[in-house]
Scaffold this motif. Structure first.
Motif, PDB file in Angstrom:
ATOM      1  N   VAL A 162     -10.815   5.063   0.406  1.00 48.29           N
ATOM      2  CA  VAL A 162      -9.727   5.194   1.392  1.00 48.29           C
ATOM      3  C   VAL A 162      -9.835   6.700   2.305  1.00 48.29           C
ATOM      4  CG1 VAL A 162      -7.074   5.444   1.409  1.00 48.29           C
ATOM      5  CG2 VAL A 162      -8.192   3.710  -0.092  1.00 48.29           C
ATOM      6  N   VAL A 191      -0.212   2.760  -3.401  1.00 51.66           N
ATOM      7  CA  VAL A 191      -1.502   3.415  -3.179  1.00 51.66           C
ATOM      8  C   VAL A 191      -1.168   4.844  -2.642  1.00 51.66           C
ATOM      9  CG1 VAL A 191      -3.733   3.593  -2.050  1.00 51.66           C
ATOM     10  CG2 VAL A 191      -2.802   1.360  -2.839  1.00 51.66           C
ATOM     11  N   LEU A 206      -8.901  -1.058   5.748  1.00 51.85           N
ATOM     12  CA  LEU A 206      -8.352  -1.310   4.491  1.00 51.85           C
ATOM     13  C   LEU A 206      -9.129  -1.882   3.330  1.00 51.85           C
ATOM     14  CD1 LEU A 206      -5.249  -3.647   6.034  1.00 51.85           C
ATOM     15  CD2 LEU A 206      -5.304  -1.220   5.463  1.00 51.85           C
ATOM     16  N   CYS A 215       0.657  -1.294   0.063  1.00 55.41           N
ATOM     17  CA  CYS A 215      -0.053   0.106   0.154  1.00 55.41           C
ATOM     18  C   CYS A 215       0.942   1.280  -0.017  1.00 55.41           C
ATOM     19  CB  CYS A 215      -0.891   0.111   1.324  1.00 55.41           C
ATOM     20  SG  CYS A 215      -2.380  -1.148   1.237  1.00 55.41           S
ATOM     21  N   TRP A 245      -8.603  -0.081  -0.076  1.00 54.27           N
ATOM     22  CA  TRP A 245      -6.888  -0.008  -0.514  1.00 54.27           C
ATOM     23  C   TRP A 245      -7.110  -1.399  -1.565  1.00 54.27           C
ATOM     24  CZ3 TRP A 245      -2.885   2.990   1.411  1.00 54.27           C
ATOM     25  CH2 TRP A 245      -3.218   3.994   2.378  1.00 54.27           C
ATOM     26  N   HIS A 246      -7.615  -2.505  -0.909  1.00 58.09           N
ATOM     27  CA  HIS A 246      -7.708  -3.591  -2.241  1.00 58.09           C
ATOM     28  C   HIS A 246      -8.365  -3.070  -3.468  1.00 58.09           C
ATOM     29  CE1 HIS A 246      -6.576  -6.763   0.848  1.00 58.09           C
ATOM     30  NE2 HIS A 246      -7.177  -6.213   1.924  1.00 58.09           N
ATOM     31  N   ALA A 276      -2.415   7.791   6.970  1.00 60.99           N
ATOM     32  CA  ALA A 276      -2.293   6.365   6.800  1.00 60.99           C
ATOM     33  C   ALA A 276      -1.245   5.779   7.462  1.00 60.99           C
ATOM     34  CB  ALA A 276      -2.096   6.231   5.151  1.00 60.99           C
TER      35      ALA A 276
END
Length: 281
Positions: free
Chosen positions: A275, A149, A250, A145, A253-254, A161
């Motif tokens: 997110v 991301v 989370l 991540c 994020w996936h 984060a």
């Protein structure tokens, strides 16, 4: 549905598949409904075939243990044309305001599921983690991540984060007892009729892992009354509650990572919105 797949489905199920309706363009499988009574799942990738084989071994034992119906694969076509098929379970996703009765039943299901014998899960080929290996899995995901991301977020979002990840790892319980979990328990995989829980579907992510993952949506993505009712049938301590909150954050994020991997910018954008919405202040 492609011609070769349709012909094989018709031969195995004995139904006309010409009117097969695609009901889910899932990340791992394409899902069709046939004749209002059959569900056919077709894996998108080679690795998903093994997930479905494992699911086929696990589901019969869960069906005899859990207080709520799960799919029963009546066909596993394991050849050049691969699919599984099962009778459609009744019900619809719970919607934005599921009730207390549904919550209590879901808690009962999770209590039974998380009590499934670990040794038997291993015999069935379910992927297994202890507290240490689960922690390493989460560290690897957090690092991915950060690489893929976080650069899409602004400086303040990246800071929040990092604090989110840091708190999770700083408070990790190395004595945590892992258990058999669904692994992707959210509203898309829970079925209800009226106030009753009528089924839980899509068990391909099942593994022996942190039970708090199964509580992520149930405690943090539902109204407070639902979460409170669930805790009456599934006691949750503060540490579990906090870990479930982390896993819930989370989720988007996936979605971003999947969108980046598959070249689907709409998923990237919707995932980033999620997110940002779920980042702690």
């Amino acid at each position: 549905m492609k011609d070769e797949l349709r012909a094989r489905v018709e031969r195995r199920l004995g139904v006309d598949a010409s009117a097969a309706h695609e009901i889910d363009e899932g990340w791992d499988s394409v899902v069709f409904e046939l004749a209002g009574s059959w569900i056919v799942r077709v894996p998108r990738r080679e690795d998903v075939r093994e997930w479905l084989r494992r699911e086929a071994r696990l589901l019969p034992e869960l069906a005899s243990l859990l207080p709520v119906p799960v799919p029963r694969f009546e066909v596993l076509e394991d050849s050049d044309v691969f699919f599984v098929a099962y009778r459609k379970l009744p019900g619809e996703p719970p919607g934005p305001a599921p009730g207390a009765t549904l919550a209590r039943r879901l808690g009962e299901l999770l209590r039974s599921l998380h009590g499934f014998p670990r040794d038997r899960a291993l015999e069935l080929g379910v992927e297994s983690f202890d507290a240490g290996s689960w922690l390493e899995r989460e560290r690897a995901f957090a690092e991915r991540c950060r690489r893929e991301v976080a650069p899409l977020l602004d400086a303040d979002e990246r800071r929040r984060a990092e604090e989110m990840h840091g708190k999770f790892f700083a408070t990790w319980d190395r004595a945590l007892e892992t258990a058999l979990i669904h692994g992707d328990l959210g509203p898309a995989h829970v079925l209800r009729q009226s106030r009753q829980l009528t089924g839980v579907i899509d068990w391909s992510d099942a593994c022996v892992g942190d039970p708090a993952l199964d509580l992520a949506w149930a405690l943090h993505g539902t109204p407070m009354k639902f979460a409170a009712a669930l805790r009456k049938s599934y006691p949750v301590d503060e540490a579990q509650f906090e870990r479930a909150g982390y896993y819930h954050r989370l989720g988007p994020w996936h979605e971003v990572l999947f969108g980046l991997e598959r070249g689907r910018p709409a998923l990237v954008e919707s995932g980033l919105a999620g997110v940002r919405k779920r980042l702690p202040e």
